[in-house]
Design a protein around this motif. Sequence first.
Motif, PDB file in Angstrom:
ATOM      1  N   PHE A   8       0.829  -1.204   0.000  1.00 46.12           N
ATOM      2  CA  PHE A   8       0.000   0.000   0.000  1.00 46.12           C
ATOM      3  C   PHE A   8       0.866   1.258   0.000  1.00 46.12           C
ATOM      4  CE2 PHE A   8      -1.845   3.205   2.997  1.00 46.12           C
ATOM      5  CZ  PHE A   8      -2.765   3.749   2.129  1.00 46.12           C
ATOM      6  N   VAL A   9       1.887   1.274   0.837  1.00 45.45           N
ATOM      7  CA  VAL A   9       2.785   2.437   0.905  1.00 45.45           C
ATOM      8  C   VAL A   9       3.527   2.611  -0.419  1.00 45.45           C
ATOM      9  CG1 VAL A   9       4.856   3.370   2.002  1.00 45.45           C
ATOM     10  CG2 VAL A   9       3.030   2.395   3.406  1.00 45.45           C
ATOM     11  N   ASP A  10       4.038   1.523  -0.962  1.00 46.19           N
ATOM     12  CA  ASP A  10       4.762   1.599  -2.235  1.00 46.19           C
ATOM     13  C   ASP A  10       3.860   2.111  -3.358  1.00 46.19           C
ATOM     14  OD1 ASP A  10       7.028   0.661  -0.996  1.00 46.19           O
ATOM     15  OD2 ASP A  10       6.796  -1.407  -1.709  1.00 46.19           O
ATOM     16  N   PHE A  11       2.672   1.556  -3.427  1.00 45.93           N
ATOM     17  CA  PHE A  11       1.731   1.965  -4.476  1.00 45.93           C
ATOM     18  C   PHE A  11       1.337   3.432  -4.289  1.00 45.93           C
ATOM     19  CE2 PHE A  11      -2.676   2.151  -6.214  1.00 45.93           C
ATOM     20  CZ  PHE A  11      -2.396   1.802  -7.528  1.00 45.93           C
ATOM     21  N   SER A  12       1.094   3.826  -3.047  1.00 46.65           N
ATOM     22  CA  SER A  12       0.695   5.202  -2.752  1.00 46.65           C
ATOM     23  C   SER A  12       1.780   6.191  -3.135  1.00 46.65           C
ATOM     24  CB  SER A  12       0.357   5.350  -1.261  1.00 46.65           C
ATOM     25  OG  SER A  12      -0.745   4.548  -0.904  1.00 46.65           O
ATOM     26  N   LYS A  13       3.019   5.880  -2.782  1.00 43.52           N
ATOM     27  CA  LYS A  13       4.128   6.787  -3.092  1.00 43.52           C
ATOM     28  C   LYS A  13       4.332   6.908  -4.597  1.00 43.52           C
ATOM     29  CE  LYS A  13       6.672   6.411   1.249  1.00 43.52           C
ATOM     30  NZ  LYS A  13       7.925   5.993   1.933  1.00 43.52           N
ATOM     31  N   MET A  14       4.155   5.802  -5.324  1.00 41.96           N
ATOM     32  CA  MET A  14       4.249   5.850  -6.777  1.00 41.96           C
ATOM     33  C   MET A  14       3.156   6.751  -7.355  1.00 41.96           C
ATOM     34  SD  MET A  14       2.627   4.573  -9.712  1.00 41.96           S
ATOM     35  CE  MET A  14       1.776   3.053  -9.237  1.00 41.96           C
ATOM     36  N   CYS A  15       1.934   6.615  -6.833  1.00 37.55           N
ATOM     37  CA  CYS A  15       0.811   7.428  -7.316  1.00 37.55           C
ATOM     38  C   CYS A  15       1.036   8.911  -7.009  1.00 37.55           C
ATOM     39  CB  CYS A  15      -0.493   6.947  -6.689  1.00 37.55           C
ATOM     40  SG  CYS A  15      -1.000   5.291  -7.217  1.00 37.55           S
ATOM     41  N   LEU A  16       1.520   9.188  -5.819  1.00 34.31           N
ATOM     42  CA  LEU A  16       1.793  10.576  -5.445  1.00 34.31           C
ATOM     43  C   LEU A  16       2.890  11.188  -6.322  1.00 34.31           C
ATOM     44  CD1 LEU A  16       1.669  10.326  -1.550  1.00 34.31           C
ATOM     45  CD2 LEU A  16       0.059  11.576  -3.003  1.00 34.31           C
ATOM     46  N   ALA A  17       3.903  10.408  -6.634  1.00 35.84           N
ATOM     47  CA  ALA A  17       4.991  10.906  -7.473  1.00 35.84           C
ATOM     48  C   ALA A  17       4.497  11.233  -8.880  1.00 35.84           C
ATOM     49  CB  ALA A  17       6.115   9.877  -7.529  1.00 35.84           C
ATOM     50  N   LYS A  18       3.557  10.443  -9.380  1.00 33.77           N
ATOM     51  CA  LYS A  18       3.089  10.633 -10.753  1.00 33.77           C
ATOM     52  C   LYS A  18       1.971  11.658 -10.863  1.00 33.77           C
ATOM     53  CE  LYS A  18       2.819   7.303 -13.682  1.00 33.77           C
ATOM     54  NZ  LYS A  18       2.513   6.035 -14.390  1.00 33.77           N
ATOM     55  N   TYR A  19       1.053  11.662  -9.878  1.00 35.30           N
ATOM     56  CA  TYR A  19      -0.159  12.476  -9.996  1.00 35.30           C
ATOM     57  C   TYR A  19      -0.255  13.571  -8.937  1.00 35.30           C
ATOM     58  CZ  TYR A  19      -1.164   8.452 -12.889  1.00 35.30           C
ATOM     59  OH  TYR A  19      -1.068   7.457 -13.840  1.00 35.30           O
ATOM     60  N   ARG A  20       0.718  13.632  -8.043  1.00 38.22           N
ATOM     61  CA  ARG A  20       0.847  14.692  -7.037  1.00 38.22           C
ATOM     62  C   ARG A  20      -0.162  14.617  -5.900  1.00 38.22           C
ATOM     63  NH1 ARG A  20       5.767  15.147  -8.542  1.00 38.22           N
ATOM     64  NH2 ARG A  20       6.123  16.207 -10.514  1.00 38.22           N
ATOM     65  N   ARG A  21      -1.162  13.772  -6.022  1.00 32.25           N
ATOM     66  CA  ARG A  21      -2.161  13.714  -4.962  1.00 32.25           C
ATOM     67  C   ARG A  21      -2.966  12.427  -5.047  1.00 32.25           C
ATOM     68  NH1 ARG A  21      -6.434  16.854  -8.528  1.00 32.25           N
ATOM     69  NH2 ARG A  21      -8.165  16.228  -7.220  1.00 32.25           N
ATOM     70  N   VAL A  22      -3.514  12.047  -3.907  1.00 37.27           N
ATOM     71  CA  VAL A  22      -4.561  11.034  -3.797  1.00 37.27           C
ATOM     72  C   VAL A  22      -5.561  11.620  -2.820  1.00 37.27           C
ATOM     73  CG1 VAL A  22      -5.169   8.714  -3.033  1.00 37.27           C
ATOM     74  CG2 VAL A  22      -3.017   9.082  -4.266  1.00 37.27           C
ATOM     75  N   ASP A  23      -6.811  11.761  -3.236  1.00 36.45           N
ATOM     76  CA  ASP A  23      -7.796  12.455  -2.404  1.00 36.45           C
ATOM     77  C   ASP A  23      -8.509  11.538  -1.421  1.00 36.45           C
ATOM     78  OD1 ASP A  23      -7.513  15.096  -3.678  1.00 36.45           O
ATOM     79  OD2 ASP A  23      -8.302  14.075  -5.443  1.00 36.45           O
ATOM     80  N   TRP A  24      -8.807  10.327  -1.874  1.00 39.21           N
ATOM     81  CA  TRP A  24      -9.519   9.388  -1.002  1.00 39.21           C
ATOM     82  C   TRP A  24      -8.985   7.984  -1.235  1.00 39.21           C
ATOM     83  CZ3 TRP A  24     -12.757  10.634   2.835  1.00 39.21           C
ATOM     84  CH2 TRP A  24     -13.351  11.912   2.819  1.00 39.21           C
ATOM     85  N   VAL A  25      -9.016   7.180  -0.169  1.00 42.42           N
ATOM     86  CA  VAL A  25      -8.693   5.760  -0.263  1.00 42.42           C
ATOM     87  C   VAL A  25      -9.860   4.987   0.328  1.00 42.42           C
ATOM     88  CG1 VAL A  25      -7.133   3.905   0.446  1.00 42.42           C
ATOM     89  CG2 VAL A  25      -6.217   6.176  -0.092  1.00 42.42           C
ATOM     90  N   PHE A  26     -10.452   4.102  -0.477  1.00 39.20           N
ATOM     91  CA  PHE A  26     -11.617   3.327  -0.042  1.00 39.20           C
ATOM     92  C   PHE A  26     -11.308   1.834  -0.084  1.00 39.20           C
ATOM     93  CE2 PHE A  26     -13.745   7.201  -1.818  1.00 39.20           C
ATOM     94  CZ  PHE A  26     -14.250   7.671  -0.609  1.00 39.20           C
ATOM     95  N   PRO A  27     -10.888   1.256   1.049  1.00 40.61           N
ATOM     96  CA  PRO A  27     -10.702  -0.197   1.123  1.00 40.61           C
ATOM     97  C   PRO A  27     -12.046  -0.885   1.371  1.00 40.61           C
ATOM     98  CG  PRO A  27      -9.368   1.009   2.755  1.00 40.61           C
ATOM     99  CD  PRO A  27     -10.427   1.927   2.262  1.00 40.61           C
ATOM    100  N   ASP A  28     -12.040  -2.203   1.229  1.00 37.72           N
ATOM    101  CA  ASP A  28     -13.211  -3.010   1.539  1.00 37.72           C
ATOM    102  C   ASP A  28     -13.621  -2.767   2.989  1.00 37.72           C
ATOM    103  OD1 ASP A  28     -15.140  -4.920   1.970  1.00 37.72           O
ATOM    104  OD2 ASP A  28     -13.961  -6.583   1.176  1.00 37.72           O
ATOM    105  N   SER A  29     -14.843  -2.321   3.189  1.00 41.36           N
ATOM    106  CA  SER A  29     -15.318  -1.943   4.528  1.00 41.36           C
ATOM    107  C   SER A  29     -15.478  -3.140   5.459  1.00 41.36           C
ATOM    108  CB  SER A  29     -16.648  -1.198   4.414  1.00 41.36           C
ATOM    109  OG  SER A  29     -17.618  -1.988   3.746  1.00 41.36           O
ATOM    110  N   ALA A  30     -15.399  -4.361   4.922  1.00 41.45           N
ATOM    111  CA  ALA A  30     -15.573  -5.551   5.759  1.00 41.45           C
ATOM    112  C   ALA A  30     -14.345  -5.838   6.615  1.00 41.45           C
ATOM    113  CB  ALA A  30     -15.892  -6.763   4.888  1.00 41.45           C
ATOM    114  N   SER A  31     -13.238  -5.165   6.313  1.00 44.70           N
ATOM    115  CA  SER A  31     -11.980  -5.462   7.017  1.00 44.70           C
ATOM    116  C   SER A  31     -11.541  -4.276   7.868  1.00 44.70           C
ATOM    117  CB  SER A  31     -10.890  -5.821   6.000  1.00 44.70           C
ATOM    118  OG  SER A  31     -11.282  -6.910   5.203  1.00 44.70           O
ATOM    119  N   THR A  32     -12.232  -4.072   8.986  1.00 45.40           N
ATOM    120  CA  THR A  32     -11.961  -2.922   9.848  1.00 45.40           C
ATOM    121  C   THR A  32     -10.535  -2.920  10.385  1.00 45.40           C
ATOM    122  OG1 THR A  32     -14.288  -2.911  10.526  1.00 45.40           O
ATOM    123  CG2 THR A  32     -12.751  -1.651  11.867  1.00 45.40           C
ATOM    124  N   THR A  33     -10.045  -4.069  10.786  1.00 40.53           N
ATOM    125  CA  THR A  33      -8.691  -4.154  11.340  1.00 40.53           C
ATOM    126  C   THR A  33      -7.651  -3.737  10.311  1.00 40.53           C
ATOM    127  OG1 THR A  33      -9.349  -5.943  12.842  1.00 40.53           O
ATOM    128  CG2 THR A  33      -6.994  -5.674  12.416  1.00 40.53           C
TER     129      THR A  33
END
Length: 218
Positions: free
Chosen positions: A93-118
Amino acid sequence: WYDRDIKGLRTVAEGIIFRYLADNDEPYLFDDKEIEGVSFSKIVMGIDFGGNGSKTTFVLQGYINGYTNFRTLEADGLPLTENIGSDEICNKFVDFSKMCLAKYRRVDWVFPDSASTTMINSLIARAKKEGLPFWNHITGCRKNEISQRPRTLDMLFTTGRLKINRRCVELRTALKNLRWDEKKPDIPEDKNIGNCNDWYDAFCYTMLDFIEYIDLER
């Protein structure tokens, strides 16, 4: 059937949901150069957590002109093994996020599967620790009726509002092979052949929290 019996390809034979993608997805693809200079209204990440034979997947969606047009920018996932735990998921997740931030400068929202609270709490803690600027915009995905999702995607694809980056090969393959459930023909089959559902779910999670606005643009 031709692909299976003549070409010897591993593909489902009937009940394909997005038949036009399976036949030829070229009209629904784009390259990076086509979005140079595009101003995105919103950039959203969807995450589906894997386990018990399913795959952890990440999809990044770019919104253009409010809720009018969409470009699937990136897709990635963890290898399908029995040794995947929360640490491995957070690392990816961190690796993917940093790659996205480097390319697109921002990520506004992250929506994981709500069934996995932990796991969601783990992502938030890790994002905050890593200094990811969107750590407080990570929240479980709001879900709608499963039968509504293929209809919305079909509307977006067939009206030219949704296109996928050509390099998202695994996501493209999953959407091509996604099929209807034989017993419940208005929803996708959940047998997850080839991990189609894992990619499809993360793909859907990039839109579900704003689905009313998206559908209003019909």
